[in-house]
Write an enzyme that holds these catalytic residues in place. Structure first.
Site, short mmCIF file in Angstrom:
data_model
loop_
_atom_site.label_atom_id
_atom_site.label_comp_id
_atom_site.label_asym_id
_atom_site.label_seq_id
_atom_site.Cartn_x
_atom_site.Cartn_y
_atom_site.Cartn_z
CD GLU A 190 -5.29 4.49 6.81
OE1 GLU A 190 -5.41 4.29 8.04
OE2 GLU A 190 -4.77 3.65 6.05
CD GLU A 203 -2.66 1.38 2.49
OE1 GLU A 203 -3.84 1.67 2.39
OE2 GLU A 203 -2.08 1.20 3.57
CD GLU A 231 -4.73 -1.01 5.83
OE1 GLU A 231 -5.24 -0.28 4.97
OE2 GLU A 231 -3.75 -0.68 6.51
CD GLU A 270 -2.94 -1.16 11.02
OE1 GLU A 270 -3.35 -1.49 9.88
OE2 GLU A 270 -2.54 0.00 11.26
N GLY A 312 3.64 2.68 10.93
CA GLY A 312 3.34 2.05 12.22
C GLY A 312 2.87 0.63 12.06
CB ALA A 313 0.45 -1.28 11.94
#
Length: 908
Positions: free
Chosen positions: A344, A162, A288, A322, A285-286
């Site tokens: 988001e 992404e 999904e 997430e 950070g992460a």
């Protein structure tokens, strides 16, 4: 690989770019059309973790919508070995010898030209074999490393796709690996075949229909802890083997939150498993990825010895974020990246809803205030953008992942939830998710679902639901949700509501709120043109704590009340707007806070402090009045409000310190330590109390030691010395004060060197982050330079942490110019490490300049951005950086004399 196919009828009368071989490339747009639809991908990947090369083959089932003889695909840094296309009946249509392959790197595209057209409504299978290096960065299929306790370096390979593609299809994935590694993908493994040369091939179940950017696979030697939700979903947390004990909290949180979402959304999680993986090298950070969420280690792992209360809150919220994406983003995906906020903003807001429901002791809703304050800070600059903004190329798309999409998105959803009522809001999003499952949606689809939550099922079952012209708390007012919300998503900025009270009559008006640009400035009037919001106002008065409501649709309006002594708008800060009280309004509020601050809720008190200091930056309120408002804080019992007020005083102190305005710096330091001595002295240097108490303790002691408060510095030095004497083996330092103790300890040469050695061997990402912050706080130029160089090298300090190291050094008065010089000197190298538009580049640009407040610094920054104009012309970040410095300059010019006078008058 993100696939799309072009129609030859578009090739005739249009100019096209030139491919790498000098021939015309048959497509000239970044966004690709859908002449052929991908239905299913069959993907085999074999990464070699010794040679760092991977081989891939993909077979894509496609349906032809329009006749075409040209296939255009997205492809980046892949070498095509062979390609063929065959009809459903197995007849070969073309092979590599019979077709021309063209490449156009600026658009990351590759094209196959066929002699015969592909026929409409026929099914074809496109097969491609390719080879590539594992990426050095953080995108695509990239390599990552970690060190074991005994110093060995281990390799793994992980994906991050992404952005940019949002094509939907089903996927069947096979991963080839050696015996010492295991493979993970979105779906569970169904079987493993043994191949030659000690190779194994793991076969994963066919996925649900999903976007290509959510595909993920990892090859590593990680270990896991697992559990099962009440609905039978297997949840596993994967980490490097020596950090397995740090994975247990994440597993517990993930199970609880996944169960909550299934209940809240009324939709079962659609996959059989959910893996959470801590990847040692991770830029954001992460991420999904459906069924295989990936995280930076500090966003997933919790170490009881070194993770603080705020670390625990962070991990819980990131997991909440997430897992919310498994519905918002994965089950329903935005139609294009201009509406990334639908992913988001929702995921950010659901963090608060989910964590509040599953871990009420974390009091997470207190921190929604800070989220909205951050959004307002960005949105009150002219360089802001609408939530829904045009984004075409990869750089523009990456830059959409910002405060506006995440934080403002969450805050307008919070406002909408309070406007509609919790029940209507929840029913509306359930309707939205059910209606658009496994497909794409845009802004208006959400508004339609919220305006009409009735489904066919509701009508047939006789359930009660809400229809098109529903009412909300705003009694007797029919409203159009799309009309209201478009004023918040399609225009940038934030409204300022000015209130003028005259006994029974309250006059209200709205204008665009701008920081650093004052009403007497020539450009102010033009920046107000065309801005109008539909604002759901809330208020309480001296005569009634029941909430009054008024939907402001015009530039001005009047509210008739009974005769009241005072009125306070934006109850509990549930609205996304700033309030200014004209006349003696602020005097009345300051007096009320001094006499009995509990007249207002703690959220109202925090928002009054926030609004007052924001109004100072906009030239609407004098600084002495905002400072007067904070004087009651010595009686404040709410941790959140205390931190809000102290935060502004600390920001002003640090601005004075950085500008070397020594007399004001010393006076302000004395004032803060005098005024807040009682609350500072109450802190216990322990990990006791609620999460809120512990976070207050961390922040207060960090500030007190920063201000050189002798009892604080003495205690920190004592703890650090004992820890150092034990060679770092003693675990005598409470985790909540670890960063403060390390920062004080780093001020000596021995302490700094000891911390760096500890950093190298620490098995805790939470501890490494605290050490890095401490190393960046020292006053020695040579050590700060070494720290920056270590981060640039990327061995001891990983490249993923480079941008935060630069930012930390730049916030240190001794390092602000050092960090900026480093950025200018290494600009080209930084762009090799991070893509333009990425969070890291934005953080470097904005962070390394945010502390500047002089005209000389402004000119330096402008000159640099002018010198790299060709590279940064697409970015908003340079505009934000310049506007921040201009705002700081104006703030000092307007407020320095007032500040100096006020402190002298209020020192005891």
């Amino acid at each position: 690989l993100m696939w799309v196919f072009s129609n030859r009828c578009f090739i005739e009368n249009t100019s096209f770019p030139i491919a790498t071989n000098g021939q015309p490339f048959p497509w000239n747009k970044l966004r690709l059309p859908g002449w052929i639809l991908p239905v299913h991908y069959d993907l085999v990947i074999h990464p070699n973790l010794t040679s760092l090369i991977f081989m891939g083959s993909v077979k894509i089932e496609v349906t032809v919508v329009h006749e075409t003889s040209t296939i255009v695909l997205h492809s980046k840094h892949l070498e095509i070995i062979s390609a063929a296309i065959e009809e459903e009946n197995g007849k070969t249509q073309a092979d590599l010898k019979q077709m021309k392959v063209l490449e156009y790197p600026p658009h990351e595209q590759i094209a196959f030209l066929y002699a015969e057209p592909l026929q409409v409504d026929k099914k074809y299978f496109l097969s491609i074999n390719y080879i590539a290096n594992l990426s050095d960065g953080f995108y695509g299929f990239y390599k990552s490393t970690y060190k074991t306790k005994d110093g060995q370096t281990r390799l793994l390979a992980s994906t991050h796709f992404e952005p940019t593609s949002a094509r939907m299809a089903n996927y069947t994935i096979k991963i080839q690996r050696d015996g010492q590694h295991s493979a993970l993908s979105n779906m569970p493994k169904v079987k493993t075949l043994k191949l030659d040369n000690n190779l194994f091939e793991d076969h994963f179940a066919e996925s649900v229909k999903m976007s290509t950017y959510l595909v993920a696979f990892i090859v590593s030697d990680f270990q896991s802890v697992s559990g099962t939700t009440s609905s039978g979903i297997k949840v596993s947390v994967y980490v490097t083997p020596e950090k397995l004990n740090q994975a247990r909290y994440a597993l517990e949180a993930a199970i609880k939150i996944l169960e909550f979402y299934e209940q809240y959304f009324g939709i079962y999680y659609p996959l059989p498993k959910q893996d959470l993986v801590a990847v040692p090298d991770f830029q954001s950070g992460a991420m999904e990825n459906w069924g295989l969420t990936t995280y930076r280690e500090t966003s997933l792992l919790y170490d009881p010895e070194t993770s603080s209360a705020s670390d625990k809150l962070w991990v819980t919220m990131v997991i909440g974020h997430e897992l919310a994406h498994q519905w918002f983003g994965n089950l329903v995906t935005m139609e294009w990246w201009n509406d990334i906020w639908l992913n988001e903003g929702f995921a950010r807001y659901m963090e608060f809803i989910s964590v509040d429901a599953t871990y009420p002791e974390l009091q997470v809703n207190d921190y929604l205030l800070g989220t909205c304050f951050a959004a307002m800070g960005r949105d009150s600059m002219n360089s802001s953008r609408p939530i829904s903004s045009k984004a075409e190329n990869p750089t523009q798309i990456k830059e959409m992942f910002d405060t506006v999409s995440y934080d403002k998105g969450a805050c307008i959803l919070h406002m909408l939830r309070n406007f509609l009522t919790e029940e209507v809001f929840q029913n509306g999003i359930i309707h939205y998710l059910k209606k658009h499952s496994y497909s794409n949606a845009k802004n208006n689809d959400l508004w339609t679902s919220l305006a009409n939550t009735c489904s066919e099922e509701d009508f047939t079952s006789g359930k009660f639901c809400y229809s098109k012209s529903q009412h909300s708390y705003y009694v007797d007012e029919h409203f159009d949700i799309a009309e209201i919300m478009n004023t918040w998503t399609l225009q940038k900025g934030i409204p300022l509501i000015t209130v003028k009270q005259n006994h029974k009559r309250i006059k209200i008006r709205q204008e665009r709120f701008l920081k650093g640009i004052f009403p007497h400035d020539p450009q102010w009037a033009s920046m107000q043109i065309g801005f109008l919001w539909h604002v759901p106002l809330t208020y309480i008065t001296s005569h009634s704590k029941s909430i009054g409501r008024h939907l402001l649709k015009n530039h001005s309006d009047t509210i008739e009340l009974e005769d009241v002594n005072w009125v306070k708008f934006n109850v509990d800060m549930n609205g996304y707007y700033i309030v200014h009280y004209e006349g003696n309004g602020w005097d009345t509020i300051i007096k009320l806070l001094t006499q009995n601050h509990t007249l207002f809720s703690y959220k109202d008190r925090a928002s009054l402090i926030h609004n007052a200091f924001q109004l100072v930056s906009a030239g609407k309120l004098s600084l002495d009045r905002a400072l007067d408002l904070t004087q009651y804080l010595q009686h404040e019992s709410s941790n959140i409000v205390l931190l809000q007020g102290l935060g502004y005083l600390a920001v002003i102190y640090r601005m004075m310190e950085r500008r070397n305005i020594s007399d004001v710096t010393e006076s302000l330091k004395r004032y803060i330590l005098q005024h807040f001595k009682l609350v500072i002295d109450r802190q216990t240097w322990s990990d006791e109390g609620s999460i809120s108490d512990r976070m207050l303790c961390s922040a207060l002691l960090e500030l007190a030691c920063d201000l050189q408060y002798p009892p604080c510095v003495q205690k920190a030095n004592e703890l650090f010395s004992k820890w150092m004497e034990s060679s770092g083996n003693l675990t005598n330092i409470p985790s909540d004060v670890l960063e403060t103790v390390y920062s004080v300890g780093s001020k000596t040469a021995n302490g700094w060197n000891f911390l760096l050695e500890r950093y190298k061997v620490s098995m805790s990402g939470a501890e490494q982050r605290k050490i890095c912050s401490a190393l960046a706080s020292c006053k020695d130029d040579a050590k700060l330079t070494r720290l920056l160089e270590l981060a640039m090298e990327g061995h001891i300090i990983k490249t993923q942490d480079l941008s935060s190291v630069i930012y930390s050094v730049s916030t240190n008065p001794a390092g602000q110019h050092l960090a900026w010089k480093f950025v200018k000197k290494n600009w080209s190298k930084l762009l090799e490490k991070f893509p333009l538009g990425s969070f890291s580049i934005r953080m470097i640009i904005i962070g390394s300049t945010a502390q500047f407040s002089s005209k000389q610094e402004l000119e330096e920054v402008k000159l640099f951005f002018e010198s790299v104009k060709e590279e940064v012309s697409q970015l908003r970040a340079p505009q934000i950086a310049v506007e921040n410095i201009e705002k700081n300059i104006k703030w000092l010019e307007r407020n320095l004399v007032t500040l100096t006078k006020w402190i002298l008058e209020n020192l005891k």
